[in-house]
Design a protein around this motif. Structure first.
Motif, short mmCIF file in Angstrom:
data_model
loop_
_atom_site.label_atom_id
_atom_site.label_comp_id
_atom_site.label_asym_id
_atom_site.label_seq_id
_atom_site.Cartn_x
_atom_site.Cartn_y
_atom_site.Cartn_z
N ARG A 183 0.85 -1.19 0.00
CA ARG A 183 0.00 0.00 0.00
C ARG A 183 0.89 1.25 0.00
NH1 ARG A 183 -3.77 -0.67 4.85
NH2 ARG A 183 -2.04 -1.95 5.58
N GLY A 184 1.51 1.48 -1.15
CA GLY A 184 2.34 2.67 -1.30
C GLY A 184 3.71 2.40 -1.91
N ALA A 185 4.17 1.14 -1.88
CA ALA A 185 5.51 0.84 -2.40
C ALA A 185 5.55 -0.46 -3.20
CB ALA A 185 6.52 0.77 -1.25
N GLY A 186 4.38 -0.90 -3.67
CA GLY A 186 4.32 -2.22 -4.31
C GLY A 186 4.61 -2.23 -5.80
N GLY A 187 4.66 -1.09 -6.43
CA GLY A 187 4.82 -1.05 -7.89
C GLY A 187 6.14 -1.65 -8.36
N GLY A 188 6.08 -2.83 -8.95
CA GLY A 188 7.30 -3.48 -9.46
C GLY A 188 8.10 -4.24 -8.43
N ASN A 189 7.85 -4.01 -7.15
CA ASN A 189 8.57 -4.70 -6.07
C ASN A 189 7.80 -5.94 -5.59
OD1 ASN A 189 10.83 -2.78 -5.63
ND2 ASN A 189 9.20 -1.36 -5.04
N PHE A 190 8.51 -6.83 -4.90
CA PHE A 190 7.96 -7.98 -4.16
C PHE A 190 7.47 -9.15 -5.02
CE2 PHE A 190 6.59 -4.08 -1.78
CZ PHE A 190 7.69 -4.05 -0.93
N GLY A 191 6.87 -8.89 -6.18
CA GLY A 191 6.30 -9.95 -7.00
C GLY A 191 5.29 -9.36 -7.97
N VAL A 192 4.57 -10.24 -8.66
CA VAL A 192 3.58 -9.79 -9.66
C VAL A 192 2.18 -9.92 -9.06
CG1 VAL A 192 2.66 -10.11 -11.99
CG2 VAL A 192 5.08 -10.60 -11.53
N VAL A 193 1.55 -8.79 -8.81
CA VAL A 193 0.18 -8.80 -8.29
C VAL A 193 -0.75 -9.27 -9.40
CG1 VAL A 193 -1.71 -7.34 -7.43
CG2 VAL A 193 0.62 -6.98 -6.59
N VAL A 194 -1.63 -10.22 -9.08
CA VAL A 194 -2.56 -10.74 -10.09
C VAL A 194 -4.02 -10.41 -9.80
CG1 VAL A 194 -1.08 -12.55 -11.04
CG2 VAL A 194 -2.46 -13.04 -9.00
N SER A 195 -4.33 -10.07 -8.55
CA SER A 195 -5.70 -9.60 -8.27
C SER A 195 -5.71 -8.74 -7.01
CB SER A 195 -6.68 -10.78 -8.13
OG SER A 195 -6.65 -11.30 -6.83
N MET A 196 -6.75 -7.90 -6.90
CA MET A 196 -6.91 -7.00 -5.76
C MET A 196 -8.38 -6.95 -5.35
SD MET A 196 -4.64 -3.64 -6.58
CE MET A 196 -3.02 -3.58 -5.84
N THR A 197 -8.60 -6.76 -4.05
CA THR A 197 -9.96 -6.65 -3.52
C THR A 197 -10.09 -5.33 -2.77
OG1 THR A 197 -10.12 -9.05 -3.36
CG2 THR A 197 -11.69 -7.78 -2.07
#
Length: 449
Positions: A183-197
């Motif tokens: 929530r604020g620093a996830g863009g491109g970091n940690f892994g590939v987000v595939v869905s959000m709720t």
């Protein structure tokens, strides 16, 4: 390159020999000119898993792309694998609980059409083709932010594919450190987000007033004067109103002032709130009441299909002297060669954004008054370097009078960028990154280290 080299990749696989490659490699910002080794349009979560495993096996760098709107083009690169999630765009609405689940490729316009047609509001961004995932992972500012929070504030849960190809769920109970970081620093970091709720605001019949005001006949002195009104008016602004004000220099028009945004209330109330600006000669205002969906459609219609630009933004925490405001107005007085539009823009913060503590999410700059952006737009490729340099030079002045940079309005060559983007949360973010991506598989020019 032998097509066997790409064995193991699934979804639509695009390589430089394919006729669609030229279009597929483009970002929304056409000034970004990169040549990936391969682009994979993922149609299922398994395609993402396969792409990560393929890249690791061959030591190929990964970039993650949703809407392709990264200002500096970090969602692509030369000789990289681009994992494009734009086709993972399914939408699901639980009307009883006001809960929206989206695939990671859903764009603002798709989400607005879907929730708006059911009478709901979604606090997304302004540009129709921005990917909601990238928007949210960087905090996410839009015309509903002061009333409903940043994009990341209504996020309940996300699914992410990690460096080993495992599907991980993150929310406040499960992998809560990862959820905090995204929530604020996830863009491109940690892994590939595939869905959000997301938790949507309760549906209301309340109309939205689109606010637009501008001045006929503008000078540098008038720009500084209106900036001064803004800085005293904005900290106590009714939270139902979120605006961006731009002090610009446009080809064929010269200096101008234009502000636009949403007010969740009536035209008459909006007019009263804008009264301080009406005192300045040349003030013109248009107020249009409509449903939320009609309002976002009108905003979307103002965006071109693509652009060539350099743009960035910083956080403002204090009031400025008149001479500082004059210096800001001076920023756009001499645009770069070939520039068709240059601006200093003020994006209103405050309202419910500041109800969340700086360390409660990775978005650190909760108490800032507004974001100050600087940008230049051009059309001819010959002027790319002059315009980029022009923005960098003006950025140095703006940097000297502000605190911290907004990661969704990033700028390359930023010294100590982790601290600039994430402030006091940078150290904790690096610990989270060490845990979820220990081999730094998800690296890009300004990734967490």
């Amino acid at each position: 390159m032998d097509s066997l080299y790409f064995n193991g990749l699934t979804g639509e696989v695009v390589t430089p020999i394919d006729p669609v490659y030229e279009e597929a490699r483009q970002e929304w910002n056409r000034a970004i000119n990169k040549f990936p080794l391969v682009i994979v349009y993922c149609e299922r979560k398994q395609d993402v898993v396969n792409a990560i495993r393929w890249a690791r096996k061959r030591c190929v760098s990964i970039r993650i792309r949703s809407g392709g709107h990264h200002y500096e083009g970090y969602s692509t690169g030369d000789c990289v694998l681009v994992i494009d999630v734009s086709r993972l765009n399914a939408l699901k609405l639980d009307k009883k609980r006001n809960i929206l689940t989206i695939g990671a490729g859903a764009k603002n316009t798709e989400v607005y059409d879907f929730v708006g047609s059911h009478g709901f509001v979604f606090p997304g961004g302004t540009c129709p083709t921005v990917g909601v995932t990238g928007f949210t992972l960087g905090g996410g500012w839009g015309f509903s932010s002061r009333l409903y929070g940043l994009g990341c504030d209504s996020l309940l849960e996300l699914e992410l594919v990690d460096y080993e190809g495992r599907l991980i769920m993150a929310n406040k109970y499960c992998n809560s450190d990862l959820f905090w970081a995204c929530r604020g620093a996830g863009g491109g970091n940690f892994g590939v987000v595939v869905s959000m709720t997301f938790q949507l605001p309760k549906p209301t019949n309340r109309s939205v007033t689109i606010v637009r005001f501008y001045y006929v006949g503008t000078t540098k002195a008038k720009q500084a004067h209106v900036m001064n009104i803004w800085q005293h008016w904005q900290p106590n602004l009714d939270k139902r109103m979120t605006l961006v004000a731009s002090f610009y220099n446009a080809e064929g028009e010269g200096l101008g002032i234009y502000a636009t945004g949403f007010f969740y209330g009536s035209q008459d109330e909006a007019r009263k709130i804008l009264q301080p600006f009406a005192q300045v000669e040349g003030f013109r205002v248009t107020l249009e009441e409509s449903s939320f969906l009609e309002a976002v459609k009108k905003v979307e219609a103002s965006y071109p299909p693509s652009e060539k630009f350099k743009s960035t933004g910083r956080f403002v925490y204090r009031s400025y002297s008149l001479s500082e405001l004059e210096n800001m107005a001076e920023v756009v007085e001499q645009p770069a060669d070939g520039s068709v539009y240059s601006a200093v823009s003020f994006y209103a913060l405050g309202g419910v954004i500041s109800n969340v503590g700086p360390e409660e999410t990775a978005f650190y700059y909760r108490d800032a008054r507004y974001i100050m952006g600087v940008q230049s737009v051009w059309t001819e490729d010959a002027f790319v370097e002059e315009n980029r340099e022009w923005v960098r030079e003006r950025f140095e002045y703006i940097k000297s009078i502000t605190e911290g940079s907004y990661v969704n309005f990033p700028i390359s060559h930023l010294k100590n960028y982790e601290h600039e983007y994430f402030g006091g949360n940078a150290r904790r973010l690096n610990r989270v990154n060490e845990k979820y991506d220990p081999f730094h598989v998800f690296r890009f020019p300004q990734s967490l280290r």
